[in-house]
Design a protein around this motif. Structure first.
Motif, short mmCIF file in Angstrom:
data_model
loop_
_atom_site.label_atom_id
_atom_site.label_comp_id
_atom_site.label_asym_id
_atom_site.label_seq_id
_atom_site.Cartn_x
_atom_site.Cartn_y
_atom_site.Cartn_z
N UNK A 26 15.30 -0.51 5.91
CA UNK A 26 14.84 -1.01 4.59
C UNK A 26 14.25 -2.39 4.72
N UNK A 27 14.97 -3.25 5.47
CA UNK A 27 14.49 -4.61 5.65
C UNK A 27 13.15 -4.58 6.38
N UNK A 28 13.08 -3.65 7.37
CA UNK A 28 11.86 -3.56 8.14
C UNK A 28 10.69 -3.15 7.25
N UNK A 29 10.98 -2.26 6.27
CA UNK A 29 9.94 -1.83 5.35
C UNK A 29 9.33 -3.02 4.62
N UNK A 30 10.19 -3.97 4.25
CA UNK A 30 9.69 -5.12 3.51
C UNK A 30 8.88 -6.06 4.40
N UNK A 31 8.93 -5.82 5.70
CA UNK A 31 8.24 -6.70 6.63
C UNK A 31 6.86 -6.18 7.00
N UNK A 32 6.48 -5.05 6.44
CA UNK A 32 5.16 -4.52 6.80
C UNK A 32 4.10 -5.57 6.50
N UNK A 33 3.19 -5.77 7.45
CA UNK A 33 2.33 -6.95 7.34
C UNK A 33 1.10 -6.80 6.45
N UNK A 34 0.73 -5.57 6.07
CA UNK A 34 -0.56 -5.41 5.40
C UNK A 34 -0.47 -4.59 4.11
N UNK A 35 -1.43 -4.82 3.25
CA UNK A 35 -1.67 -3.94 2.11
C UNK A 35 -3.15 -3.56 2.10
N UNK A 36 -3.44 -2.43 1.44
CA UNK A 36 -4.84 -2.02 1.27
C UNK A 36 -5.28 -2.36 -0.15
N UNK A 37 -6.47 -2.90 -0.28
CA UNK A 37 -7.06 -3.12 -1.60
C UNK A 37 -8.32 -2.29 -1.74
N UNK A 38 -8.49 -1.70 -2.92
CA UNK A 38 -9.72 -0.96 -3.22
C UNK A 38 -10.36 -1.54 -4.48
#
Lengths: 323, 323
Positions: free
Chosen positions: B1-13
Motif C-alpha cells: 500500500x505504501x509502495x502504491x503511494x510512491x508511484x512516481x508518475x501520473x498521466x494527464x490528458x
C-alpha cells in the motif's frame, strides 16, 4: 474520550444589539432551558460576559451541570469564525476587537466558537432543519439586511479571512439609479431585498404615483415591509407588485449564485419570508427564467423550517456540535 | 500500500476538439513524456480510446511501465467529475453520455478521473503553480469562452451536480443592449471578457466610430483579440481602451465573486492574459474600486505561472494525484 462525545447538550447564544438570548439545546434541536441578558448599554464587555455567565450558571445547573455541556456556539454580527473575535461591531456597545469566544471559554471551561448570524442559521438548518443531509446549499437571511451562509461539501464557506458569504453585497444594479447601501457602495442586493429595501420600494412607488393602495393610509416614511405584506395579503395590487419586484431581483441574483456553487437548495429565512408565496413565487419564477440551462430544475427554493423565536439560538448552538 | 503511494508518475490528458494531448508528469510537475492523438473526425469513441491507449502504451513503456503510474486525469469540455462522464459535448465528435473515465480505466487498469478544463487548471495551479499552498482561490480562464475553477477549503467546488463554477455565465449586463451569449441568455461575463468578447468589442468600436486605429487595417469581421493586443502594445489608443473596457467588467465581476468565497487570490489563465498589464491593470483598478470594504487589499490578482503549452496537460495530470 468516547464519553466526551456523548455529552447531551450545547449552549447557543444569539447575540443581538438589544438582547443576548441563551439556550441549552439537545441533539434533536429542542431548547430545554433558556435565559437572557441585556446587551444594550452594557458598555464594559468584561462585566457583560460576567453577567452572562451568572445567568447561564443557573440554567446549566438545571440541566445537570457543566459536565453535560459539550460546547457553546455564538451567532453575532461582525463575528469571525477563524479568530473567535467580534471586529468593531456596528450595532453592539463595544469598540475594537472583542475576543468573545475566548472570554466565554475561559469562564465556562468549555470550547466556544462564534460566527455571524447567517452562517449560524446555515449550520442550524443543517443540524436541525430543512438542510439535514444536504452538502451544498445557500442560506439567504432576509432581515434588516440580507445575509448569507454558504455550505459547500458540507462545510460553511469562510474563505481566506473568515468573512466569505456576504451575498447581500453583490451588486445587482449598475445603473445610475442604483440605490445607496450602508456599505458605502451602490446597487447592493440588500438595498432591494431586505425588509428595509422593501420599505424603500414601497415609499418610492407610493410617492411617485397616484395609484390607489392601502399603503397610503400610513405616513410615507413609516411604511414597513410588514405593512406591505399585510396590504398584499388583503389583495392590494401595489403591495403585491412590490413583492414581485423584490422577488424578481432576488431570483435573478440566486440564478447567478447557482453558477458559483450549484447548490441543491436555496433556503430563505427571516421576517420577509412571512410573506410566503407573495415573495417565493416571484423568486422561483425569476430563478427559472434566468438560471443557466445546466442548473435548470435542480435547486429547491424553500423557506426555513426553524421557528423564528428559537432559530437564531438553535443555529448558534449547532456550531457547538462541530467543536 | 505504501509502495502504491510512491508511484512516481501520473498521466494527464488535455482533450480538445482538434487534438488529444497526453503527458506523463512527475511530482514536480515536469512533463517527462508526451504523445498525442487526433480528436477530430474520430467518430467512434471506442476506436478513439483504443488509439489513445496504443499511443499511450509506447510512452508508458519509456518511463518504466504502468506500475510506475499512479493514476490518470482528464481535462475535457462538458466533463462531470462526480460521474466521470462527458455529457453531450458541443465541440467533440461524440453524442450522448460518454463514460470516458471508466473507458480509460478499464483499458489501462489505473484509476482515472475527469473534470472540466477550468477545474483542471485550478488543480494544476495548486499542485505545481501560483496557488501552491492556497486553500481558497478562484481560477479564471480567458479563452474562447470564460471558465472558472473555484477552490474552497483546499477542494474544488463541484456543487450538488458536478457543474458548479461557471462564472463565465454570471450576468454582468442587464440592460437592453446586453450581448447575446451562446448559452441562450444575454449579458453573460463571457460575452465581454473572452477572446471572442474582446473581438466583439473591437468590431463594435471600430464600426461605430471614425477614430483612427491600427485595427482599421484588418477586415472588420476578422479582427481577433490577438490583433487588439498587438495594436495596444504598439500604443494604439482604441486598442488600449478595449482592454480597459474588458478589464473593468472583469474586475467588477471579481469584486462580486469575492463576496462569495473571499479568496486569497484570483488567478487568470489563457490567451487573453498575454496582454499583460494592458488587461491586468484595469482588472485591479476596477476590483479595488468596487469590492466590499471587508475584502479590500486582500486578494492577489495574478497571472498563471504555468506555461501555456503544457498547462492543460499538467492541470489534468494533477487530478491524478488526488485519486
Amino acid at each position: 474520550m468516547e464519553q466526551e462525545q456523548q455529552k447531551p447538550y450545547v449552549i447557543g447564544l444569539d447575540l443581538g444589539g438589544t438582547n443576548s438570548v441563551f439556550g441549552i439545546v439537545d441533539r434533536r434541536g429542542s431548547i430545554i432551558a433558556t435565559t437572557s441578558v441585556k446587551t444594550q448599554e452594557q458598555n464594559d464587555v468584561e462585566v457583560y460576559v460576567d453577567n452572562c455567565c451568572t445567568a447561564l450558571k443557573k440554567i446549566i445547573e438545571e440541566v445537570g451541570g457543566i459536565e453535560k455541556i459539550q460546547a457553546m456556539g455564538i451567532g453575532a454580527p461582525d463575528a469571525n469564525y477563524y479568530t473567535g473575535i467580534i471586529d468593531n461591531p456596528a450595532n453592539l456597545p463595544w469598540k475594537g476587537e472583542i475576543p468573545l469566544a475566548k472570554m466565554f471559554s475561559d469562564r465556562l471551561g468549555i470550547p466556544v466558537a462564534l460566527t455571524n448570524d447567517a452562517n449560524a442559521a446555515a449550520i442550524g438548518e443543517m443540524a436541525y432543519g430543512a438542510a439535514k443531509g444536504m452538502k451544498n446549499f445557500i442560506m439567504i437571511t432576509l432581515g434588516t439586511g440580507v445575509g448569507s451562509g454558504i455550505v459547500v461539501n458540507g462545510q460553511v464557506v469562510y474563505g481566506s479571512d473568515g468573512f466569505a458569504g456576504e451575498l447581500g453585497h453583490v451588486i445587482v444594479d449598475k445603473s445610475s439609479e442604483a440605490r445607496s447601501c450602508g456599505c458605502g457602495r451602490k446597487g447592493c442586493l440588500e438595498t432591494y431585498c431586505s425588509a428595509t429595501g422593501v420599505a424603500r420600494t414601497a415609499q418610492m412607488i407610493v410617492s411617485s404615483s397616484e395609484r390607489p393602495t392601502l399603503l397610503r393610509n400610513i405616513p410615507l416614511d413609516e411604511i414597513t415591509s410588514k405593512d406591505v405584506a399585510i396590504a398584499a395579503s388583503q389583495g392590494d395590487e401595489v403591495a403585491k407588485e412590490i413583492f414581485e419586484f423584490t422577488g424578481k431581483i432576488l431570483g435573478e441574483a440566486c440564478a447567478d449564485f447557482a453558477a458559483f456553487s450549484s447548490p441543491e437548495a436555496f433556503i430563505f429565512f427571516g421576517g420577509l419570508t412571512k410573506a410566503g408565496d407573495l415573495l417565493m413565487d416571484p423568486i422561483k419564477k425569476a430563478y427559472d427564467e434566468n438560471v443557466l440551462f445546466l442548473y435548470k430544475n435542480k435547486a429547491q427554493m424553500i423557506v426555513s423550517e426553524l421557528d423564528d423565536a428559537g432559530a437564531a439560538v438553535l443555529g448558534a448552538s449547532a456550531l457547538g456540535w462541530e467543536l
